[in-house]
Design a protein around this motif. Structure first.
Motif, PDB file in Angstrom:
ATOM      1  N   TYR A 295      30.619  29.930  59.886  1.00 43.43           N
ATOM      2  CA  TYR A 295      31.352  29.319  58.778  1.00 43.43           C
ATOM      3  C   TYR A 295      30.773  29.682  57.413  1.00 43.43           C
ATOM      4  O   TYR A 295      31.193  29.124  56.401  1.00 43.43           O
ATOM      5  N   ALA A 296      29.833  30.601  57.396  1.00 39.86           N
ATOM      6  CA  ALA A 296      29.221  31.032  56.132  1.00 39.86           C
ATOM      7  C   ALA A 296      29.859  32.338  55.677  1.00 39.86           C
ATOM      8  O   ALA A 296      30.173  33.206  56.489  1.00 39.86           O
ATOM      9  N   VAL A 297      30.078  32.462  54.377  1.00 44.92           N
ATOM     10  CA  VAL A 297      30.640  33.699  53.817  1.00 44.92           C
ATOM     11  C   VAL A 297      29.761  34.179  52.663  1.00 44.92           C
ATOM     12  O   VAL A 297      28.967  33.433  52.102  1.00 44.92           O
ATOM     13  N   GLU A 298      29.933  35.425  52.347  1.00 50.84           N
ATOM     14  CA  GLU A 298      29.250  36.032  51.206  1.00 50.84           C
ATOM     15  C   GLU A 298      30.316  36.486  50.219  1.00 50.84           C
ATOM     16  O   GLU A 298      31.291  37.136  50.613  1.00 50.84           O
ATOM     17  N   ASP A 299      30.150  36.125  48.953  1.00 47.36           N
ATOM     18  CA  ASP A 299      31.127  36.541  47.950  1.00 47.36           C
ATOM     19  C   ASP A 299      30.516  37.606  47.046  1.00 47.36           C
ATOM     20  O   ASP A 299      29.319  37.647  46.833  1.00 47.36           O
ATOM     21  N   SER A 300      31.374  38.473  46.562  1.00 51.57           N
ATOM     22  CA  SER A 300      30.954  39.545  45.655  1.00 51.57           C
ATOM     23  C   SER A 300      31.968  39.672  44.534  1.00 51.57           C
ATOM     24  O   SER A 300      33.175  39.612  44.766  1.00 51.57           O
ATOM     25  N   VAL A 301      31.474  39.831  43.309  1.00 48.42           N
ATOM     26  CA  VAL A 301      32.326  40.031  42.143  1.00 48.42           C
ATOM     27  C   VAL A 301      31.832  41.279  41.422  1.00 48.42           C
ATOM     28  O   VAL A 301      30.655  41.375  41.098  1.00 48.42           O
ATOM     29  N   TYR A 302      32.717  42.225  41.222  1.00 47.39           N
ATOM     30  CA  TYR A 302      32.379  43.474  40.552  1.00 47.39           C
ATOM     31  C   TYR A 302      33.227  43.608  39.294  1.00 47.39           C
ATOM     32  O   TYR A 302      34.447  43.542  39.369  1.00 47.39           O
ATOM     33  N   ILE A 303      32.588  43.768  38.155  1.00 50.20           N
ATOM     34  CA  ILE A 303      33.286  43.886  36.875  1.00 50.20           C
ATOM     35  C   ILE A 303      32.881  45.205  36.220  1.00 50.20           C
ATOM     36  O   ILE A 303      31.703  45.556  36.192  1.00 50.20           O
ATOM     37  N   ASP A 304      33.853  45.908  35.676  1.00 53.50           N
ATOM     38  CA  ASP A 304      33.580  47.148  34.948  1.00 53.50           C
ATOM     39  C   ASP A 304      32.616  46.840  33.799  1.00 53.50           C
ATOM     40  O   ASP A 304      32.848  45.914  33.029  1.00 53.50           O
ATOM     41  N   PRO A 305      31.530  47.591  33.683  1.00 51.93           N
ATOM     42  CA  PRO A 305      30.556  47.321  32.620  1.00 51.93           C
ATOM     43  C   PRO A 305      31.151  47.323  31.209  1.00 51.93           C
ATOM     44  O   PRO A 305      30.641  46.648  30.321  1.00 51.93           O
ATOM     45  N   ASP A 306      32.251  48.033  31.014  1.00 53.74           N
ATOM     46  CA  ASP A 306      32.883  48.075  29.687  1.00 53.74           C
ATOM     47  C   ASP A 306      33.553  46.761  29.295  1.00 53.74           C
ATOM     48  O   ASP A 306      33.876  46.560  28.125  1.00 53.74           O
ATOM     49  N   VAL A 307      33.792  45.874  30.277  1.00 50.08           N
ATOM     50  CA  VAL A 307      34.496  44.619  29.970  1.00 50.08           C
ATOM     51  C   VAL A 307      33.687  43.378  30.357  1.00 50.08           C
ATOM     52  O   VAL A 307      34.248  42.292  30.488  1.00 50.08           O
ATOM     53  N   THR A 308      32.390  43.525  30.531  1.00 52.89           N
ATOM     54  CA  THR A 308      31.580  42.353  30.858  1.00 52.89           C
ATOM     55  C   THR A 308      31.483  41.422  29.644  1.00 52.89           C
ATOM     56  O   THR A 308      31.703  41.832  28.507  1.00 52.89           O
ATOM     57  N   GLY A 309      31.187  40.170  29.923  1.00 51.98           N
ATOM     58  CA  GLY A 309      31.047  39.180  28.855  1.00 51.98           C
ATOM     59  C   GLY A 309      32.354  38.594  28.373  1.00 51.98           C
ATOM     60  O   GLY A 309      32.390  37.883  27.369  1.00 51.98           O
ATOM     61  N   ARG A 310      33.445  38.855  29.087  1.00 54.46           N
ATOM     62  CA  ARG A 310      34.755  38.350  28.666  1.00 54.46           C
ATOM     63  C   ARG A 310      35.303  37.266  29.591  1.00 54.46           C
ATOM     64  O   ARG A 310      36.451  36.859  29.465  1.00 54.46           O
ATOM     65  N   GLY A 311      34.485  36.816  30.542  1.00 60.20           N
ATOM     66  CA  GLY A 311      34.897  35.717  31.410  1.00 60.20           C
ATOM     67  C   GLY A 311      35.682  36.098  32.648  1.00 60.20           C
ATOM     68  O   GLY A 311      36.154  35.218  33.361  1.00 60.20           O
ATOM     69  N   LEU A 312      35.833  37.363  32.956  1.00 57.27           N
ATOM     70  CA  LEU A 312      36.617  37.757  34.127  1.00 57.27           C
ATOM     71  C   LEU A 312      36.009  37.246  35.427  1.00 57.27           C
ATOM     72  O   LEU A 312      36.724  36.860  36.344  1.00 57.27           O
ATOM     73  N   GLY A 313      34.694  37.202  35.543  1.00 61.51           N
ATOM     74  CA  GLY A 313      34.035  36.738  36.759  1.00 61.51           C
ATOM     75  C   GLY A 313      34.095  35.240  36.963  1.00 61.51           C
ATOM     76  O   GLY A 313      33.871  34.751  38.064  1.00 61.51           O
ATOM     77  N   ARG A 314      34.428  34.481  35.939  1.00 59.41           N
ATOM     78  CA  ARG A 314      34.510  33.028  36.043  1.00 59.41           C
ATOM     79  C   ARG A 314      35.926  32.534  36.332  1.00 59.41           C
ATOM     80  O   ARG A 314      36.135  31.363  36.596  1.00 59.41           O
ATOM     81  N   HIS A 315      36.889  33.389  36.271  1.00 61.93           N
ATOM     82  CA  HIS A 315      38.280  32.991  36.432  1.00 61.93           C
ATOM     83  C   HIS A 315      38.502  32.372  37.810  1.00 61.93           C
ATOM     84  O   HIS A 315      37.996  32.850  38.802  1.00 61.93           O
ATOM     85  N   SER A 316      39.274  31.305  37.887  1.00 64.49           N
ATOM     86  CA  SER A 316      39.598  30.650  39.149  1.00 64.49           C
ATOM     87  C   SER A 316      40.899  31.232  39.689  1.00 64.49           C
ATOM     88  O   SER A 316      41.945  31.143  39.041  1.00 64.49           O
ATOM     89  N   TRP A 317      40.844  31.837  40.851  1.00 66.10           N
ATOM     90  CA  TRP A 317      42.012  32.491  41.451  1.00 66.10           C
ATOM     91  C   TRP A 317      42.608  31.580  42.505  1.00 66.10           C
ATOM     92  O   TRP A 317      41.941  31.098  43.386  1.00 66.10           O
ATOM     93  N   ARG A 318      43.898  31.357  42.414  1.00 66.20           N
ATOM     94  CA  ARG A 318      44.616  30.523  43.389  1.00 66.20           C
ATOM     95  C   ARG A 318      45.852  31.279  43.859  1.00 66.20           C
ATOM     96  O   ARG A 318      46.500  31.943  43.063  1.00 66.20           O
ATOM     97  N   ASN A 319      46.178  31.134  45.123  1.00 69.52           N
ATOM     98  CA  ASN A 319      47.412  31.751  45.653  1.00 69.52           C
ATOM     99  C   ASN A 319      48.591  30.879  45.348  1.00 69.52           C
ATOM    100  O   ASN A 319      48.555  29.733  45.288  1.00 69.52           O
TER     101      ASN A 319
END
Length: 65
Positions: free
Chosen positions: A41-65
């Protein structure tokens, strides 16, 4: 990357791609942490952001279906 997406997709894990004006800015996925039964029941998450757009909050966005 395509092989990883296909294996995660077949197993039912989420995979999110962030695109803007036909450019991929980043992606995030979730997959199994370990194959041992104790971690079933354990998972590993990974977030990859293009270095040119870091610091803009893309990794914090909440994604819902």
């Amino acid at each position: 990357m395509r092989r990883r997406w296909e294996s995660l997709n077949e197993a039912g894990f989420p995979y999110v791609v962030v695109r803007f004006k036909e450019r991929t800015l980043g992606y995030a996925d979730v997959g199994p942490y370990r194959s041992r039964p104790a971690y079933q029941y354990a998972v590993e998450d990974s977030v990859y952001i293009d270095p040119d757009v870091t610091g803009r909050g893309l990794g914090r966005h909440s994604w819902r279906n």
